[in-house]
Design a protein around this motif. Structure first.
Motif, PDB file in Angstrom:
ATOM      1  N   GLU A 186       0.819  -1.211   0.000  1.00 12.68           N
ATOM      2  CA  GLU A 186       0.000   0.000   0.000  1.00 12.68           C
ATOM      3  C   GLU A 186       0.855   1.264   0.000  1.00 12.68           C
ATOM      4  O   GLU A 186       0.549   2.236  -0.694  1.00 12.68           O
ATOM      5  N   GLN A 187       1.963   1.257   0.740  1.00 12.59           N
ATOM      6  CA  GLN A 187       2.762   2.469   0.920  1.00 12.59           C
ATOM      7  C   GLN A 187       3.894   2.604  -0.096  1.00 12.59           C
ATOM      8  O   GLN A 187       4.202   3.716  -0.536  1.00 12.59           O
ATOM      9  N   LEU A 188       4.530   1.486  -0.469  1.00 15.30           N
ATOM     10  CA  LEU A 188       5.740   1.556  -1.287  1.00 15.30           C
ATOM     11  C   LEU A 188       5.637   0.789  -2.604  1.00 15.30           C
ATOM     12  O   LEU A 188       6.536   0.901  -3.443  1.00 15.30           O
ATOM     13  N   GLY A 189       4.579   0.017  -2.780  1.00 17.49           N
ATOM     14  CA  GLY A 189       4.430  -0.756  -4.005  1.00 17.49           C
ATOM     15  C   GLY A 189       4.756  -2.226  -3.796  1.00 17.49           C
ATOM     16  O   GLY A 189       5.535  -2.594  -2.905  1.00 17.49           O
ATOM     17  N   GLY A 190       4.183  -3.070  -4.635  1.00 20.21           N
ATOM     18  CA  GLY A 190       4.317  -4.509  -4.465  1.00 20.21           C
ATOM     19  C   GLY A 190       5.730  -5.038  -4.612  1.00 20.21           C
ATOM     20  O   GLY A 190       6.086  -6.051  -4.000  1.00 20.21           O
ATOM     21  N   ALA A 191       6.574  -4.363  -5.416  1.00 18.34           N
ATOM     22  CA  ALA A 191       7.942  -4.855  -5.609  1.00 18.34           C
ATOM     23  C   ALA A 191       8.741  -4.807  -4.317  1.00 18.34           C
ATOM     24  O   ALA A 191       9.680  -5.590  -4.134  1.00 18.34           O
ATOM     25  N   CYS A 192       8.403  -3.899  -3.408  1.00 24.15           N
ATOM     26  CA  CYS A 192       9.125  -3.756  -2.148  1.00 24.15           C
ATOM     27  C   CYS A 192       8.599  -4.693  -1.061  1.00 24.15           C
ATOM     28  O   CYS A 192       9.210  -4.803   0.013  1.00 24.15           O
ATOM     29  N   ALA A 193       7.470  -5.335  -1.304  1.00 23.76           N
ATOM     30  CA  ALA A 193       6.856  -6.172  -0.278  1.00 23.76           C
ATOM     31  C   ALA A 193       7.680  -7.436  -0.043  1.00 23.76           C
ATOM     32  O   ALA A 193       8.150  -8.056  -0.996  1.00 23.76           O
ATOM     33  N   PRO A 194       7.869  -7.816   1.225  1.00 24.35           N
ATOM     34  CA  PRO A 194       8.673  -9.018   1.505  1.00 24.35           C
ATOM     35  C   PRO A 194       8.001 -10.279   0.984  1.00 24.35           C
ATOM     36  O   PRO A 194       6.786 -10.449   1.091  1.00 24.35           O
ATOM     37  N   THR A 195       8.803 -11.148   0.390  1.00 28.28           N
ATOM     38  CA  THR A 195       8.311 -12.448  -0.054  1.00 28.28           C
ATOM     39  C   THR A 195       8.617 -13.531   0.966  1.00 28.28           C
ATOM     40  O   THR A 195       8.058 -14.615   0.904  1.00 28.28           O
ATOM     41  N   ARG A 196       9.514 -13.218   1.901  1.00 27.82           N
ATOM     42  CA  ARG A 196       9.881 -14.168   2.959  1.00 27.82           C
ATOM     43  C   ARG A 196       9.975 -13.420   4.275  1.00 27.82           C
ATOM     44  O   ARG A 196      10.327 -12.239   4.314  1.00 27.82           O
ATOM     45  N   LEU A 197       9.663 -14.135   5.356  1.00 29.62           N
ATOM     46  CA  LEU A 197       9.706 -13.541   6.690  1.00 29.62           C
ATOM     47  C   LEU A 197      10.374 -14.516   7.646  1.00 29.62           C
ATOM     48  O   LEU A 197      10.020 -15.698   7.688  1.00 29.62           O
ATOM     49  N   THR A 198      11.352 -14.028   8.377  1.00 24.94           N
ATOM     50  CA  THR A 198      12.009 -14.818   9.410  1.00 24.94           C
ATOM     51  C   THR A 198      11.928 -14.053  10.716  1.00 24.94           C
ATOM     52  O   THR A 198      12.300 -12.872  10.787  1.00 24.94           O
ATOM     53  N   LEU A 199      11.426 -14.718  11.765  1.00 24.91           N
ATOM     54  CA  LEU A 199      11.355 -14.106  13.088  1.00 24.91           C
ATOM     55  C   LEU A 199      12.656 -14.381  13.838  1.00 24.91           C
ATOM     56  O   LEU A 199      13.159 -15.515  13.843  1.00 24.91           O
ATOM     57  N   ILE A 200      13.222 -13.358  14.442  1.00 24.46           N
ATOM     58  CA  ILE A 200      14.483 -13.493  15.176  1.00 24.46           C
ATOM     59  C   ILE A 200      14.332 -12.884  16.568  1.00 24.46           C
ATOM     60  O   ILE A 200      13.485 -12.010  16.790  1.00 24.46           O
ATOM     61  N   ASP A 201      15.142 -13.360  17.487  1.00 17.46           N
ATOM     62  CA  ASP A 201      15.118 -12.809  18.849  1.00 17.46           C
ATOM     63  C   ASP A 201      15.857 -11.478  18.920  1.00 17.46           C
ATOM     64  O   ASP A 201      15.449 -10.563  19.637  1.00 17.46           O
ATOM     65  N   GLU A 202      16.959 -11.387  18.181  1.00 16.70           N
ATOM     66  CA  GLU A 202      17.727 -10.148  18.125  1.00 16.70           C
ATOM     67  C   GLU A 202      18.588 -10.173  16.870  1.00 16.70           C
ATOM     68  O   GLU A 202      18.878 -11.237  16.325  1.00 16.70           O
ATOM     69  N   VAL A 203      18.987  -8.996  16.421  1.00 20.72           N
ATOM     70  CA  VAL A 203      19.797  -8.916  15.213  1.00 20.72           C
ATOM     71  C   VAL A 203      21.271  -9.080  15.580  1.00 20.72           C
ATOM     72  O   VAL A 203      21.737  -8.521  16.577  1.00 20.72           O
ATOM     73  N   PRO A 204      22.032  -9.889  14.825  1.00 21.76           N
ATOM     74  CA  PRO A 204      23.474  -9.980  15.082  1.00 21.76           C
ATOM     75  C   PRO A 204      24.147  -8.653  14.731  1.00 21.76           C
ATOM     76  O   PRO A 204      23.693  -7.937  13.830  1.00 21.76           O
ATOM     77  N   LEU A 205      25.219  -8.333  15.426  1.00 20.70           N
ATOM     78  CA  LEU A 205      25.905  -7.059  15.229  1.00 20.70           C
ATOM     79  C   LEU A 205      27.330  -7.274  14.741  1.00 20.70           C
ATOM     80  O   LEU A 205      27.963  -8.297  15.042  1.00 20.70           O
ATOM     81  N   THR A 206      27.835  -6.307  14.004  1.00 20.65           N
ATOM     82  CA  THR A 206      29.243  -6.305  13.613  1.00 20.65           C
ATOM     83  C   THR A 206      30.084  -5.832  14.786  1.00 20.65           C
ATOM     84  O   THR A 206      29.564  -5.437  15.842  1.00 20.65           O
ATOM     85  N   ALA A 207      31.408  -5.836  14.592  1.00 20.93           N
ATOM     86  CA  ALA A 207      32.309  -5.382  15.647  1.00 20.93           C
ATOM     87  C   ALA A 207      32.092  -3.912  15.989  1.00 20.93           C
ATOM     88  O   ALA A 207      32.399  -3.470  17.107  1.00 20.93           O
ATOM     89  N   THR A 208      31.534  -3.159  15.054  1.00 13.97           N
ATOM     90  CA  THR A 208      31.288  -1.736  15.300  1.00 13.97           C
ATOM     91  C   THR A 208      29.890  -1.482  15.857  1.00 13.97           C
ATOM     92  O   THR A 208      29.491  -0.326  16.037  1.00 13.97           O
ATOM     93  N   GLY A 209      29.132  -2.569  16.095  1.00 14.15           N
ATOM     94  CA  GLY A 209      27.819  -2.410  16.689  1.00 14.15           C
ATOM     95  C   GLY A 209      26.692  -2.194  15.705  1.00 14.15           C
ATOM     96  O   GLY A 209      25.559  -1.911  16.104  1.00 14.15           O
ATOM     97  N   LYS A 210      26.959  -2.350  14.385  1.00 14.69           N
ATOM     98  CA  LYS A 210      25.921  -2.177  13.389  1.00 14.69           C
ATOM     99  C   LYS A 210      25.287  -3.528  13.057  1.00 14.69           C
ATOM    100  O   LYS A 210      25.922  -4.586  13.215  1.00 14.69           O
ATOM    101  N   PRO A 211      24.026  -3.524  12.582  1.00 13.13           N
ATOM    102  CA  PRO A 211      23.393  -4.796  12.187  1.00 13.13           C
ATOM    103  C   PRO A 211      24.219  -5.521  11.135  1.00 13.13           C
ATOM    104  O   PRO A 211      24.647  -4.917  10.146  1.00 13.13           O
TER     105      PRO A 211
END
Length: 484
Positions: free
Chosen positions: A450-475
């Motif tokens: 609805e907001q960004l168009g169908g091409a941007c819509a996720p085709t897959r979904l994975t539920l995670i407890d937390e995002v892994p981080l790099t050494a600099t603290g970024k996702p």
């Protein structure tokens, strides 16, 4: 002094004379007739006060008249904006407003979907102008903005790359004497080039012009049902996305048809995995050309059917692979790809800061990672930017992530590109759910569509407890996709 684009196109059509250059819906249109159509449309545009500095949007299909309208808009020296199918109403309105468009030329009945804030000029009205029989005057000046080529922006609003008339004049398609070996081999296979979608698009127009320069014929098919259109129109060549190539190979395995006339399929828009390239070659034969380029650069390199699967051939442009400090690296070493091409952009429309990041000292920073092997062939290995390329259109992941994170069942959201048989790449969302709710893929898809168009819509979904981080603290999105 070299006449600016599209002077060479007018010369090609004049030289073609009574030879057929365009086929559409049973019609055979000669170079002479097409040139006359360009004259009429250009005259009508000038009568309405359009010329250098005017911003004109094109919402057109793939008829000979649409091609004439595209060339006519350049002939009068306008700033041309092609409207890409699939945009939401809000995105299209933002694009037209940002580009300063005041007039939209369209061949859609009633001007449907032309959108505010422009005056709509139906192509049929422009075609009613008289033809004085003289060669049209080309009005564009070298540093005038010839076109704005839009991609999805990092904020979700389309951003525009600026290309001047000088850059379009220097482009490789209309200069046979300067064709690099891969382009020359491709050009020899463009006898009947199948066109679809819109001739206002960067890729379709440039390959179409290459076909005309090689003495070929543009053959219109819309919608492009493959392989049916290739068979019906006896096409020798066309452009194809990775997703469509995968579907074509699967369809031919299930129900073989005779594609004996086919000599070239130009794959563009997203990487072609080596295994898929080999599978295509087994089913189609030696017809797959894999192009690499960007909106900002035009063509950078092209692999021919004889190049190793996964490679992008030997670049015919200035190219350096650099380390993070900006120094060139040896062959076989991964780094970021910087290029200089004859037709590269001049920056981003209204975005000087971003222009300064990407257009650096005459070079374009591609933000792609790759390496050159000992034979000079280019190999891609990744990206330094967060984008997903769906059906050859680029979308930034940031707007999708921010929108998903607003859903009441989502605490955090991260988006990555994953290979997809249907679209080349697709959106995979990794989501940290809210404490008391579990998000559903269908709900998230509906929100993004609805907001960004169908091409941007996720085709897959994975539920995670937390995002892994790099050494600099970024996702760390690489760890998300590898599961390590």
């Amino acid at each position: 002094m070299t006449e600016q684009f599209p002077g060479a196109v007018l010369d090609l059509l004049d030289a073609a004379g009574d030879r057929t250059v365009f086929e559409h819906d049973g019609r055979e249109v000669s170079g002479r007739h097409l040139l006359g159509t360009i004259r009429r449309v250009a005259s009508a545009l000038r009568q309405r006060g359009l010329g250098p500095g005017s911003a004109v949007a094109l919402l057109l299909g793939v008829t000979p008249e649409a091609f004439a309208a595209v060339i006519a808009a350049y002939t009068v020296g306008a700033r041309v904006v092609g409207v890409r199918p699939g945009m939401t109403d809000d995105q299209r309105a933002a694009l037209l407003c940002d580009a300063g468009v005041t007039v939209t030329v369209t061949d859609r009945p009633g001007g449907a979907d032309a959108g505010p804030p422009t005056v709509v000029l139906p192509l049929d009205e422009l075609l009613a102008a008289s033809d004085d029989g003289r060669r049209p005057c080309v009005s564009g000046r070298p540093q005038d903005v010839a076109r704005l080529i839009h991609t999805s922006g990092s904020t979700g609003v389309p951003k525009a790359c600026v290309q001047t008339y000088a850059a379009m004049t220097a482009a490789w398609a209309l200069r046979p004497g300067d064709w690099p070996p891969a382009v020359r081999e491709l050009a020899g296979r463009l006898d009947r080039f199948l066109v679809f979608g819109t001739l206002a698009s960067q890729v379709m127009l440039e390959y179409g012009l290459l076909a005309l320069a090689a003495g070929g014929v543009l053959v219109a098919a819309d919608p492009p049902d493959v392989p049916g259109a290739l068979v019906r129109h006896r096409a020798t060549a066309s452009v194809i996305t990775v997703g469509r190539l995968n579907r074509l190979v699967a369809d031919l395995r299930a129900a073989p048809v005779d594609l004996g006339t086919l000599r070239a399929l130009m794959v563009s828009g997203s990487p072609l995995e080596p295994g898929r390239a080999r599978a295509a070659a087994r089913v189609l034969g030696p017809v797959v050309f894999h192009g690499y380029g960007q909106t900002e650069t035009g063509m950078i390199s092209m692999a021919t059917p004889t190049d190793p699967p996964g490679s992008l051939g030997v670049p015919p442009v200035d190219l350096e692979v650099r380390d993070p400090s900006g120094r060139p690296v040896p062959a076989g070493t991964e780094g970021e790809i910087f290029v200089r091409t004859p037709s590269q952009g001049a920056g981003y429309w209204g975005e000087p800061a971003l222009s300064g990041e990407v257009f650096v000292d005459g070079w374009v920073r591609t933000r792609d990672l790759g390496s050159l092997d000992a034979q000079g062939r280019l190999w891609l290995s990744g990206r330094t930017r967060d984008v997903v390329i769906v059906d050859a259109n680029m979308y930034y992941t940031g707007p999708v992530e921010r929108l998903l994170a607003r859903h009441p069942a989502v605490t955090e959201a991260y988006v990555v590109a994953v290979p997809d048989d249907a679209t080349g790449e697709a959106v995979h969302a990794f989501v940290v759910p809210a404490a008391d709710r579990v998000p559903a893929l269908d709900d998230l898809r509906a929100l993004v569509t609805e907001q960004l168009g169908g091409a941007c819509a996720p085709t897959r979904l994975t539920l995670i407890d937390e995002v892994p981080l790099t050494a600099t603290g970024k996702p760390d999105k690489r760890r998300l996709t590898t599961g390590t």
